[in-house]
Design an enzyme around this catalytic site. Sequence first.
Site, PDB file in Angstrom:
ATOM      1  N   ARG A 129      70.317  23.540  13.752  1.00 19.74           N
ATOM      2  CA  ARG A 129      69.635  24.249  14.846  1.00 19.74           C
ATOM      3  C   ARG A 129      69.669  25.758  14.638  1.00 19.74           C
ATOM      4  NH1 ARG A 129      71.258  21.067  20.390  1.00 19.74           N
ATOM      5  NH2 ARG A 129      69.465  19.685  20.300  1.00 19.74           N
ATOM      6  N   GLY A 186      69.956  13.464  18.054  1.00 19.46           N
ATOM      7  CA  GLY A 186      71.166  13.974  17.415  1.00 19.46           C
ATOM      8  C   GLY A 186      71.794  12.990  16.445  1.00 19.46           C
ATOM      9  N   GLY A 200      66.540  15.072  23.624  1.00 21.81           N
ATOM     10  CA  GLY A 200      65.975  14.781  24.937  1.00 21.81           C
ATOM     11  C   GLY A 200      64.670  15.521  25.201  1.00 21.81           C
TER      12      GLY A 200
HETATM   13  P1  ADP Z   1      69.875   9.583  19.046  1.00 21.34           P
HETATM   14  O1  ADP Z   1      71.008  10.564  19.278  1.00 21.34           O
HETATM   15  O2  ADP Z   1      69.408   9.589  17.630  1.00 21.34           O
HETATM   16  O3  ADP Z   1      68.786   9.712  20.049  1.00 21.34           O
HETATM   17  P2  ADP Z   1      71.219   7.548  20.596  1.00 21.34           P
HETATM   18  O4  ADP Z   1      72.141   8.595  21.135  1.00 21.34           O
HETATM   19  O5  ADP Z   1      70.239   6.942  21.497  1.00 21.34           O
HETATM   20  O6  ADP Z   1      70.501   8.104  19.276  1.00 21.34           O
HETATM   21  O7  ADP Z   1      72.090   6.336  20.037  1.00 21.34           O
HETATM   22  C1  ADP Z   1      73.045   6.500  19.030  1.00 21.34           C
HETATM   23  C2  ADP Z   1      74.247   5.625  19.277  1.00 21.34           C
HETATM   24  O8  ADP Z   1      73.864   4.270  19.389  1.00 21.34           O
HETATM   25  C3  ADP Z   1      75.216   5.710  18.111  1.00 21.34           C
HETATM   26  O9  ADP Z   1      76.472   6.121  18.598  1.00 21.34           O
HETATM   27  C4  ADP Z   1      75.272   4.285  17.585  1.00 21.34           C
HETATM   28  O10 ADP Z   1      76.550   3.895  17.142  1.00 21.34           O
HETATM   29  C5  ADP Z   1      74.881   3.496  18.800  1.00 21.34           C
HETATM   30  N1  ADP Z   1      74.402   2.165  18.440  1.00 21.34           N
HETATM   31  C6  ADP Z   1      73.297   1.839  17.765  1.00 21.34           C
HETATM   32  N2  ADP Z   1      73.209   0.508  17.604  1.00 21.34           N
HETATM   33  C7  ADP Z   1      74.290  -0.022  18.209  1.00 21.34           C
HETATM   34  C8  ADP Z   1      74.759  -1.355  18.417  1.00 21.34           C
HETATM   35  N3  ADP Z   1      74.079  -2.400  17.937  1.00 21.34           N
HETATM   36  N4  ADP Z   1      75.897  -1.521  19.124  1.00 21.34           N
HETATM   37  C9  ADP Z   1      76.573  -0.460  19.607  1.00 21.34           C
HETATM   38  N5  ADP Z   1      76.182   0.807  19.444  1.00 21.34           N
HETATM   39  C10 ADP Z   1      75.062   1.032  18.754  1.00 21.34           C
HETATM   40 MG    MG Z   2      72.688  10.551  20.598  1.00 28.60          MG
END
Ligand code: ADP
Ligand code: MG
Length: 398
Positions: free
Chosen positions: A40, A354, A377
């Site tokens: 960033r 993130g 977000g």
């Molecule tokens: P981003 O930050 O890329 O938007 P999110 O914050 O929505 O992604 O989700 C990321 C989290 O989701 C990670 O901590 C990951 O471990 C968790 N995650 C993904 N798939 C699973 C799963 N099947 N079971 C538990 N946690 C999961």
């Molecule tokens: Mg996240």
Amino acid sequence: MPITWLDDVEPSLLADKRVLLRVDFNVPLDEHGNVLDAQRIELTLPTIKKLLDAQAKVIILTHLGRPKGKLKSSLSLAKVAHYLRDLIDIEVVFVHDCVGDGVSKIVQDTPKNQLIFLENTRFHPGEENNDPVFAKMLAKNMDIYINDAFGAIHRAHASVDGIVKYFKQPLGGLLLKREIETFSSLLSSPKKPFVAIIGGSKVSSKIGILLALLKKVDSLLIGGAMAYTFLYAKGENVGASLIEKDKINLAHNLLDKAFSLGVNIYLPIDHVVASDINNISSRVVSANEFATNDIGLDIGPKTRVQYKDIITKAQSIFLNGPMGLYEKDEFMEGTSDILHALADNNGFTMVGGGDSIAALNKLNLSHKVKFISSGGGAGLEFIEGKILPGLLALGYYQ
Ligand code: ADP
Ligand code: MG
């Protein structure tokens, strides 16, 4: 007045001006406060350099973490300011507050070839409350306000929203412009096939974007924990996987909507499961083969082949959210395969979120993605078509 961008302005108009630059340096830190990931910060450098080249006096303003309106030394920006100094090799004067006489004096005394870096806006409750008195204090003695904080643009906070009215011609920065233009062109005229890959932990945090994307994409690939709420809604056995019981109806509606719009929506057809996240002994199961204690923690090999095939044929790809519990190597492979396929695609590829970006960096693939969004977000809300307070304040919607 519609939004004015920094590059619409004649640089000579910035010379000798006190320019308050709102950035999003809400970066991950280790336990000693050192910067773990500087993406960033790096993405904001073009704006900072442009202002320095124009002989402006640059005052950097950002939030960090969630100190909840109180001074919390572990969330001080001092080390981030240090990091910036090392990165651009210019003296950075750190100020231990973001408002008050101390700020005015340092702004007065600092030569314009040095940067001034203010302390965390969220140490004051007025920031998140969008308090007009606090906003006015932030604006005090500043000539020009520039917002380059795409990652915070969806926040109705004082340094993003309330402050803007104290300036005659507030500006949008170069990073903000690049983000908005990239998202806009992906949404308005994507090269087809347009494929979105959405994963992560919760349906609840991504339902808005799923609905919005349904109207735009040819195929929607779902992974991560959120897939299990969909599979459960379809009547599949998902063992002890994470599901959001109160979102089952939403999941149903989304599947129905996809069907009526003719969008191909894909859910995992096999899974890597374990019964205990900490005592890992994982195995692969097909649909409906979950044992009672099995938790689905990654997409399985058949799903990866199917998803990769769709990704390879796409011309535009947007990904948000990992395919599994990528933080643990045992459940990284699905995310790894999908990100590799995305990185190898020669069309337009974009990643936001993130955790998704952290996974990309872990795999050393960032340089192979066409656009990495600095806002998680904020990007989701922009895609959803929500009015974003920071953009509204800058005049974007007129
Ligand atoms: P981003 O930050 O890329 O938007 P999110 O914050 O929505 O992604 O989700 C990321 C989290 O989701 C990670 O901590 C990951 O471990 C968790 N995650 C993904 N798939 C699973 C799963 N099947 N079971 C538990 N946690 C999961
Ligand atoms: Mg996240």
